[in-house]
Design a protein around this motif. Structure first.
Motif, PDB file in Angstrom:
ATOM      1  N   SER A 109     -13.301   5.783   7.496  1.00 66.94           N
ATOM      2  CA  SER A 109     -13.129   4.488   8.154  1.00 66.94           C
ATOM      3  C   SER A 109     -14.132   3.459   7.673  1.00 66.94           C
ATOM      4  O   SER A 109     -14.004   2.281   7.994  1.00 66.94           O
ATOM      5  CB  SER A 109     -13.244   4.660   9.673  1.00 66.94           C
ATOM      6  N   SER A 110     -15.128   3.845   6.904  1.00 65.84           N
ATOM      7  CA  SER A 110     -16.120   2.890   6.406  1.00 65.84           C
ATOM      8  C   SER A 110     -15.737   2.305   5.051  1.00 65.84           C
ATOM      9  O   SER A 110     -16.461   1.470   4.513  1.00 65.84           O
ATOM     10  CB  SER A 110     -17.484   3.573   6.295  1.00 65.84           C
ATOM     11  N   TYR A 111     -14.621   2.701   4.492  1.00 59.99           N
ATOM     12  CA  TYR A 111     -14.187   2.222   3.187  1.00 59.99           C
ATOM     13  C   TYR A 111     -13.207   1.061   3.300  1.00 59.99           C
ATOM     14  O   TYR A 111     -12.408   0.992   4.234  1.00 59.99           O
ATOM     15  CB  TYR A 111     -13.501   3.343   2.409  1.00 59.99           C
ATOM     16  N   ALA A 112     -13.265   0.173   2.332  1.00 59.01           N
ATOM     17  CA  ALA A 112     -12.202  -0.809   2.140  1.00 59.01           C
ATOM     18  C   ALA A 112     -11.007  -0.072   1.538  1.00 59.01           C
ATOM     19  O   ALA A 112     -11.171   0.922   0.826  1.00 59.01           O
ATOM     20  CB  ALA A 112     -12.665  -1.910   1.203  1.00 59.01           C
ATOM     21  N   VAL A 113      -9.817  -0.560   1.837  1.00 60.92           N
ATOM     22  CA  VAL A 113      -8.597   0.065   1.317  1.00 60.92           C
ATOM     23  C   VAL A 113      -7.746  -0.987   0.642  1.00 60.92           C
ATOM     24  O   VAL A 113      -7.582  -2.101   1.152  1.00 60.92           O
ATOM     25  CB  VAL A 113      -7.811   0.757   2.433  1.00 60.92           C
ATOM     26  N   GLY A 114      -7.234  -0.642  -0.505  1.00 63.25           N
ATOM     27  CA  GLY A 114      -6.345  -1.543  -1.221  1.00 63.25           C
ATOM     28  C   GLY A 114      -5.005  -0.885  -1.482  1.00 63.25           C
ATOM     29  O   GLY A 114      -4.897   0.349  -1.536  1.00 63.25           O
ATOM     30  N   TRP A 115      -3.998  -1.713  -1.614  1.00 63.09           N
ATOM     31  CA  TRP A 115      -2.669  -1.263  -2.068  1.00 63.09           C
ATOM     32  C   TRP A 115      -2.436  -1.833  -3.451  1.00 63.09           C
ATOM     33  O   TRP A 115      -2.686  -3.021  -3.696  1.00 63.09           O
ATOM     34  CB  TRP A 115      -1.572  -1.736  -1.126  1.00 63.09           C
ATOM     35  N   PHE A 116      -1.936  -0.981  -4.318  1.00 62.24           N
ATOM     36  CA  PHE A 116      -1.559  -1.366  -5.672  1.00 62.24           C
ATOM     37  C   PHE A 116      -0.134  -0.882  -5.917  1.00 62.24           C
ATOM     38  O   PHE A 116       0.368  -0.022  -5.190  1.00 62.24           O
ATOM     39  CB  PHE A 116      -2.515  -0.738  -6.698  1.00 62.24           C
ATOM     40  N   ARG A 117       0.499  -1.419  -6.918  1.00 59.28           N
ATOM     41  CA  ARG A 117       1.848  -0.956  -7.252  1.00 59.28           C
ATOM     42  C   ARG A 117       2.016  -0.939  -8.758  1.00 59.28           C
ATOM     43  O   ARG A 117       1.338  -1.681  -9.488  1.00 59.28           O
ATOM     44  CB  ARG A 117       2.912  -1.839  -6.609  1.00 59.28           C
ATOM     45  N   GLN A 118       2.918  -0.084  -9.196  1.00 60.26           N
ATOM     46  CA  GLN A 118       3.210   0.026 -10.620  1.00 60.26           C
ATOM     47  C   GLN A 118       4.697   0.207 -10.807  1.00 60.26           C
ATOM     48  O   GLN A 118       5.283   1.185 -10.332  1.00 60.26           O
ATOM     49  CB  GLN A 118       2.440   1.178 -11.257  1.00 60.26           C
ATOM     50  N   ALA A 119       5.293  -0.745 -11.494  1.00 55.05           N
ATOM     51  CA  ALA A 119       6.713  -0.676 -11.828  1.00 55.05           C
ATOM     52  C   ALA A 119       6.866  -0.016 -13.199  1.00 55.05           C
ATOM     53  O   ALA A 119       5.927  -0.039 -14.008  1.00 55.05           O
ATOM     54  CB  ALA A 119       7.309  -2.078 -11.838  1.00 55.05           C
ATOM     55  N   ALA A 145      -2.674  -5.857  -2.086  1.00 55.45           N
ATOM     56  CA  ALA A 145      -3.408  -6.325  -0.909  1.00 55.45           C
ATOM     57  C   ALA A 145      -4.598  -5.418  -0.681  1.00 55.45           C
ATOM     58  O   ALA A 145      -4.621  -4.276  -1.139  1.00 55.45           O
ATOM     59  CB  ALA A 145      -2.501  -6.333   0.325  1.00 55.45           C
ATOM     60  N   ALA A 146      -5.586  -5.954   0.046  1.00 56.73           N
ATOM     61  CA  ALA A 146      -6.768  -5.160   0.377  1.00 56.73           C
ATOM     62  C   ALA A 146      -7.317  -5.597   1.718  1.00 56.73           C
ATOM     63  O   ALA A 146      -7.114  -6.746   2.147  1.00 56.73           O
ATOM     64  CB  ALA A 146      -7.841  -5.296  -0.707  1.00 56.73           C
ATOM     65  N   ILE A 147      -8.035  -4.677   2.361  1.00 54.12           N
ATOM     66  CA  ILE A 147      -8.614  -4.940   3.668  1.00 54.12           C
ATOM     67  C   ILE A 147      -9.996  -4.308   3.720  1.00 54.12           C
ATOM     68  O   ILE A 147     -10.200  -3.210   3.194  1.00 54.12           O
ATOM     69  CB  ILE A 147      -7.689  -4.400   4.774  1.00 54.12           C
ATOM     70  N   ASN A 148     -10.935  -5.014   4.342  1.00 57.96           N
ATOM     71  CA  ASN A 148     -12.271  -4.439   4.393  1.00 57.96           C
ATOM     72  C   ASN A 148     -12.341  -3.376   5.493  1.00 57.96           C
ATOM     73  O   ASN A 148     -11.367  -3.134   6.205  1.00 57.96           O
ATOM     74  CB  ASN A 148     -13.321  -5.525   4.576  1.00 57.96           C
ATOM     75  N   TRP A 149     -13.507  -2.760   5.643  1.00 58.63           N
ATOM     76  CA  TRP A 149     -13.611  -1.610   6.524  1.00 58.63           C
ATOM     77  C   TRP A 149     -13.323  -1.951   7.983  1.00 58.63           C
ATOM     78  O   TRP A 149     -12.765  -1.154   8.723  1.00 58.63           O
ATOM     79  CB  TRP A 149     -15.002  -0.969   6.412  1.00 58.63           C
ATOM     80  N   PRO A 181      13.932  -7.539  -5.181  1.00 60.64           N
ATOM     81  CA  PRO A 181      14.076  -6.490  -6.196  1.00 60.64           C
ATOM     82  C   PRO A 181      12.827  -6.330  -7.056  1.00 60.64           C
ATOM     83  O   PRO A 181      12.507  -5.211  -7.473  1.00 60.64           O
ATOM     84  CB  PRO A 181      15.272  -6.969  -7.017  1.00 60.64           C
ATOM     85  N   GLU A 182      12.116  -7.401  -7.299  1.00 60.00           N
ATOM     86  CA  GLU A 182      10.897  -7.324  -8.119  1.00 60.00           C
ATOM     87  C   GLU A 182       9.738  -6.634  -7.406  1.00 60.00           C
ATOM     88  O   GLU A 182       8.696  -6.394  -8.019  1.00 60.00           O
ATOM     89  CB  GLU A 182      10.466  -8.712  -8.609  1.00 60.00           C
ATOM     90  N   ASP A 183       9.900  -6.309  -6.131  1.00 61.37           N
ATOM     91  CA  ASP A 183       8.895  -5.520  -5.415  1.00 61.37           C
ATOM     92  C   ASP A 183       9.067  -4.021  -5.674  1.00 61.37           C
ATOM     93  O   ASP A 183       8.231  -3.220  -5.243  1.00 61.37           O
ATOM     94  CB  ASP A 183       8.970  -5.776  -3.903  1.00 61.37           C
ATOM     95  N   THR A 184      10.133  -3.651  -6.357  1.00 63.98           N
ATOM     96  CA  THR A 184      10.381  -2.244  -6.667  1.00 63.98           C
ATOM     97  C   THR A 184       9.258  -1.674  -7.524  1.00 63.98           C
ATOM     98  O   THR A 184       8.912  -2.223  -8.572  1.00 63.98           O
ATOM     99  CB  THR A 184      11.720  -2.086  -7.400  1.00 63.98           C
ATOM    100  N   ALA A 185       8.648  -0.597  -7.043  1.00 64.62           N
ATOM    101  CA  ALA A 185       7.513   0.017  -7.734  1.00 64.62           C
ATOM    102  C   ALA A 185       7.074   1.249  -6.964  1.00 64.62           C
ATOM    103  O   ALA A 185       7.522   1.479  -5.835  1.00 64.62           O
ATOM    104  CB  ALA A 185       6.348  -0.964  -7.846  1.00 64.62           C
ATOM    105  N   VAL A 186       6.185   2.008  -7.572  1.00 64.35           N
ATOM    106  CA  VAL A 186       5.458   3.037  -6.836  1.00 64.35           C
ATOM    107  C   VAL A 186       4.220   2.359  -6.257  1.00 64.35           C
ATOM    108  O   VAL A 186       3.466   1.702  -6.992  1.00 64.35           O
ATOM    109  CB  VAL A 186       5.059   4.213  -7.744  1.00 64.35           C
ATOM    110  N   TYR A 187       4.032   2.529  -4.968  1.00 65.74           N
ATOM    111  CA  TYR A 187       2.911   1.909  -4.277  1.00 65.74           C
ATOM    112  C   TYR A 187       1.825   2.958  -4.013  1.00 65.74           C
ATOM    113  O   TYR A 187       2.114   4.040  -3.509  1.00 65.74           O
ATOM    114  CB  TYR A 187       3.383   1.289  -2.963  1.00 65.74           C
ATOM    115  N   TYR A 188       0.600   2.583  -4.348  1.00 63.90           N
ATOM    116  CA  TYR A 188      -0.551   3.464  -4.183  1.00 63.90           C
ATOM    117  C   TYR A 188      -1.562   2.827  -3.246  1.00 63.90           C
ATOM    118  O   TYR A 188      -1.795   1.612  -3.311  1.00 63.90           O
ATOM    119  CB  TYR A 188      -1.244   3.706  -5.525  1.00 63.90           C
ATOM    120  N   CYS A 189      -2.182   3.640  -2.402  1.00 67.72           N
ATOM    121  CA  CYS A 189      -3.328   3.156  -1.658  1.00 67.72           C
ATOM    122  C   CYS A 189      -4.581   3.772  -2.264  1.00 67.72           C
ATOM    123  O   CYS A 189      -4.535   4.860  -2.858  1.00 67.72           O
ATOM    124  CB  CYS A 189      -3.220   3.479  -0.168  1.00 67.72           C
ATOM    125  N   ALA A 190      -5.679   3.050  -2.124  1.00 73.17           N
ATOM    126  CA  ALA A 190      -6.933   3.475  -2.711  1.00 73.17           C
ATOM    127  C   ALA A 190      -8.085   3.015  -1.836  1.00 73.17           C
ATOM    128  O   ALA A 190      -7.957   2.035  -1.106  1.00 73.17           O
ATOM    129  CB  ALA A 190      -7.071   2.906  -4.122  1.00 73.17           C
TER     130      ALA A 190
END
Length: 121
Positions: free
Chosen positions: A29-39, A48-52, A87-96
């Motif tokens: 819970s102390s980490y920032a989390v981001g979402w990334f995507r790859q088509a 997108a990203a959010i702080n802790w 349709p251009e949002d189509t991708a594999v979405y990863y959180c990190a």
């Protein structure tokens, strides 16, 4: 920190999906989390990203106004609400997870396995 992304699927253009990123680990819970995507055939890109604490959020211009990132630290989960999908949002979405909130993928130390989002026209 271990991350598990879920919630992907097939949706028509204009529809909505909510992705979840469940984190485990003593200090998750102390980490920032981001979402990334790859088509297919494209480089991984920041979404997108959010702080802790959840008080600061950042978005790529391509999703601003359509996607909302939030977190529930009591549940160790970060969400990505995706509305007005295209349709251009189509991708594999990863959180990190990262010690600092950033849009640079190389700054993230921990990655989930990805969830497929497909938007049909």
């Amino acid at each position: 920190v271990q991350l598990q992304a879920s919630g992907g699927g097939l949706v028509q253009a204009g529809g909505s999906l909510r992705l979840s990123c469940a984190a485990s680990g003593r200090t998750s819970s102390s980490y920032a989390v981001g979402w990334f995507r790859q088509a297919p055939g494209k480089e991984r890109e920041f979404v997108a990203a959010i702080n802790w604490s959840g008080q600061s959020t950042y978005y790529a211009d391509s999703v601003k106004g359509r996607f909302t990132i939030s977190r529930d630290n009591a549940k160790n989960t970060v969400y990505l609400q995706m509305n007005s999908l295209k349709p251009e949002d189509t991708a594999v979405y990863y959180c990190a997870a990262s010690a600092l909130v950033t849009n640079r993928a190389r700054e993230y130390d921990y990655w989930g396995q990805g969830t497929q989002v497909t938007v049909s026209s």
